[in-house]
Design a protein around this motif. Structure first.
Motif, mmCIF file in Angstrom:
data_model
loop_
_atom_site.group_PDB
_atom_site.id
_atom_site.type_symbol
_atom_site.label_atom_id
_atom_site.label_comp_id
_atom_site.label_asym_id
_atom_site.label_seq_id
_atom_site.Cartn_x
_atom_site.Cartn_y
_atom_site.Cartn_z
ATOM 1 N N LEU A 9 -6.686 3.658 -0.921
ATOM 2 C CA LEU A 9 -5.767 3.690 0.216
ATOM 3 C C LEU A 9 -4.468 2.971 -0.124
ATOM 4 C CD1 LEU A 9 -5.735 4.632 3.213
ATOM 5 C CD2 LEU A 9 -6.440 2.313 3.821
ATOM 6 N N THR A 10 -3.361 3.653 0.107
ATOM 7 C CA THR A 10 -2.035 3.081 -0.149
ATOM 8 C C THR A 10 -1.128 3.393 1.032
ATOM 9 O OG1 THR A 10 -2.228 3.286 -2.553
ATOM 10 C CG2 THR A 10 0.001 3.164 -1.654
ATOM 11 N N LYS A 11 -0.357 2.378 1.461
ATOM 12 C CA LYS A 11 0.613 2.591 2.517
ATOM 13 C C LYS A 11 1.917 1.909 2.136
ATOM 14 C CE LYS A 11 2.400 3.735 6.476
ATOM 15 N NZ LYS A 11 2.749 5.147 6.766
ATOM 16 N N GLU A 12 2.992 2.689 2.114
ATOM 17 C CA GLU A 12 4.314 2.165 1.788
ATOM 18 C C GLU A 12 5.231 2.291 3.003
ATOM 19 O OE1 GLU A 12 5.449 4.534 -1.517
ATOM 20 O OE2 GLU A 12 4.247 3.395 -2.971
ATOM 21 N N TYR A 13 6.016 1.238 3.227
ATOM 22 C CA TYR A 13 7.068 1.249 4.241
ATOM 23 C C TYR A 13 8.383 1.089 3.488
ATOM 24 C CZ TYR A 13 3.316 0.436 7.629
ATOM 25 O OH TYR A 13 2.183 0.540 8.387
ATOM 26 N N GLY A 14 9.061 2.189 3.248
ATOM 27 C CA GLY A 14 10.269 2.131 2.425
ATOM 28 C C GLY A 14 9.893 1.721 1.010
ATOM 29 N N THR A 15 10.477 0.637 0.545
ATOM 30 C CA THR A 15 10.190 0.162 -0.812
ATOM 31 C C THR A 15 9.042 -0.854 -0.837
ATOM 32 O OG1 THR A 15 11.848 -1.595 -0.618
ATOM 33 C CG2 THR A 15 12.573 0.520 -1.539
ATOM 34 N N ARG A 16 8.526 -1.206 0.334
ATOM 35 C CA ARG A 16 7.467 -2.210 0.400
ATOM 36 C C ARG A 16 6.100 -1.542 0.453
ATOM 37 N NH1 ARG A 16 4.720 -4.709 4.701
ATOM 38 N NH2 ARG A 16 3.841 -6.754 4.149
ATOM 39 N N ARG A 17 5.195 -1.975 -0.413
ATOM 40 C CA ARG A 17 3.832 -1.444 -0.433
ATOM 41 C C ARG A 17 2.918 -2.430 0.288
ATOM 42 N NH1 ARG A 17 1.174 1.590 -5.530
ATOM 43 N NH2 ARG A 17 2.830 3.002 -4.873
ATOM 44 N N LEU A 48 -4.686 1.958 9.673
ATOM 45 C CA LEU A 48 -4.944 3.184 8.912
ATOM 46 C C LEU A 48 -6.355 3.693 9.174
ATOM 47 C CD1 LEU A 48 -3.253 2.146 5.545
ATOM 48 C CD2 LEU A 48 -2.422 3.890 7.141
ATOM 49 N N VAL A 49 -7.320 2.790 9.248
ATOM 50 C CA VAL A 49 -8.700 3.185 9.545
ATOM 51 C C VAL A 49 -8.778 3.842 10.925
ATOM 52 C CG1 VAL A 49 -11.031 2.315 10.033
ATOM 53 C CG2 VAL A 49 -9.773 1.463 8.034
ATOM 54 N N LEU A 50 -8.008 3.325 11.868
ATOM 55 C CA LEU A 50 -8.060 3.805 13.249
ATOM 56 C C LEU A 50 -7.058 4.913 13.549
ATOM 57 C CD1 LEU A 50 -8.532 0.317 14.890
ATOM 58 C CD2 LEU A 50 -10.242 2.133 14.748
ATOM 59 N N GLY A 51 -6.417 5.437 12.520
ATOM 60 C CA GLY A 51 -5.513 6.565 12.704
ATOM 61 C C GLY A 51 -4.224 6.236 13.410
ATOM 62 N N LEU A 52 -3.861 4.957 13.507
ATOM 63 C CA LEU A 52 -2.619 4.564 14.162
ATOM 64 C C LEU A 52 -1.429 4.614 13.205
ATOM 65 C CD1 LEU A 52 -4.021 1.562 16.210
ATOM 66 C CD2 LEU A 52 -3.538 3.879 17.016
ATOM 67 N N SER A 57 -1.130 7.549 0.584
ATOM 68 C CA SER A 57 -2.133 8.259 -0.211
ATOM 69 C C SER A 57 -3.477 7.604 0.021
ATOM 70 C CB SER A 57 -1.777 8.232 -1.703
ATOM 71 O OG SER A 57 -1.718 6.904 -2.185
ATOM 72 N N GLY A 58 -4.548 8.283 -0.377
ATOM 73 C CA GLY A 58 -5.887 7.759 -0.192
ATOM 74 C C GLY A 58 -6.454 8.107 1.172
#
Length: 322
Positions: A9-17, A48-52, A57-58
């Motif tokens: 699981l990966t989540k990026e906000y702009g340039t911040r991971r 992310l787990v709760l779909g919010l 990716s992932g």
């Protein structure tokens, strides 16, 4: 199958991971503590787990399916992320009734969870009059409303009084004993140590640990023995011959690092040194946690990582309302 499964699981906000290639599982039948410094990615992962939020990716699934795939999610997953989310002008009972109707839950269940959360006496009061602790209880009641197999709680003891903290501990352990999957995020190490069986620890969005509580503490602490004797000079001499150092812990007690009580006891008996107290000690969860996350804290005051921890001790999420 009621486990929570997170894969790459990966989540990026702009340039911040915020979450970085995270993989772990939360199994049923135990309480899993979800730990990490501020900015570690815990809240993002729960969202992310709760779909919010959507992952970059992932995947994150509950019972093998994305949370959004459940038509009546409160029957499968109960979660509390924000105790302030309930509409302040509604009564506690009406808030829960609205949630029950949206998920085809019998209205009698509303009264059951109000009683379980200790809110029956204030069921008809408006939520805006509630204290933080009462709102927290209401959020937990909402999480339990659908009698879900999976429960996720973010800082559930926040705002609770001592009686409430004892209640939530017993509740979480009871849910786990019933075979449910329980994931609890907390910043309170001493509190987490009272209820968690397993730990998942994050740092800067990455997985730092996924292990049992006991193994976590053992892996991130030093073996130590506590002793009390009427003849510390003789004990010090005997230990020195065996390559050990006796440290003064104050209050008439002494410690020996890197040793086991059975070894120190056998050595003292051989040398005829009287022992008034002898016990193995293990680090507290707080000590072990700070040892692991010292380099992963994104926000910390100068000297925090080096500060001594406490002395060692013996061995509902629902969809947003408009």
């Amino acid at each position: 199958m009621t486990s929570i499964d997170v894969h790459h699981l990966t989540k990026e906000y702009g340039t911040r991971r915020a979450v970085d290639d995270l993989t772990f599982g939360v199994a049923p039948g135990r309480v899993t503590g979800f730990l990490g410094p501020n900015g570690a990615g815990k809240s993002t992962t729960l969202r992310l787990v709760l779909g919010l939020d959507r992952p970059t990716s992932g995947t994150a699934t509950v019972g093998g399916r994305p949370y959004a795939a459940y038509a009546e999610p409160l029957r499968q997953v109960g979660a509390l992320l924000d105790a302030q989310a309930a509409h302040g002008s509604r009564t506690a009972r009406d808030h829960l009734r609205a949630l029950a109707v949206s998920n085809r839950i019998a209205s009698r269940r509303v009264d059951e969870v109000l009683e379980e959360a200790g809110l029956t006496a204030v069921a008809h009061k408006r939520i805006k009059t509630f204290s933080l602790g009462m709102r927290q209880r209401l959020g937990i009641a909402a999480a339990l409303l659908g009698d879900p197999a999976v429960v996720l709680l973010d800082e559930p003891s926040n705002g609770l009084d001592p009686e409430g903290i004892i209640w939530i501990r017993a509740l979480m352990r009871g849910l786990a004993r019933e075979g449910r999957t329980v994931l609890v995020s907390s910043h309170l190490m001493n509190e987490t140590a009272t209820f968690a069986d397993h730990l998942v620890v994050l740092g800067r969005g990455r997985l730092l640990a996924d292990t049992s509580m006991r193994d976590f503490i053992a892996a991130h602490s030093t073996r130590r023995v506590r002793a009390r004797t009427s003849d510390p000079a003789r004990l010090r001499t005997a230990l020195a011959r065996a390559g050990h150092t006796l440290e003064d812990a104050g209050d008439g007690r002494w410690t020996v690092e890197g040793a086991r009580a059975e070894d120190i006891g056998a050595l003292a008996a051989h040398e005829g040194v009287p022992l008034l107290e002898l016990a193995d000690e293990e680090a507290s969860l707080e000590e072990a946690y700070l040892a692991l996350t010292a380099e992963a804290a994104e926000f910390s005051a100068p000297g925090t990582a080096a500060a001594p921890a406490e002395p060692p001790v013996p061995a509902s999420t629902h969809r947003p309302e408009a």
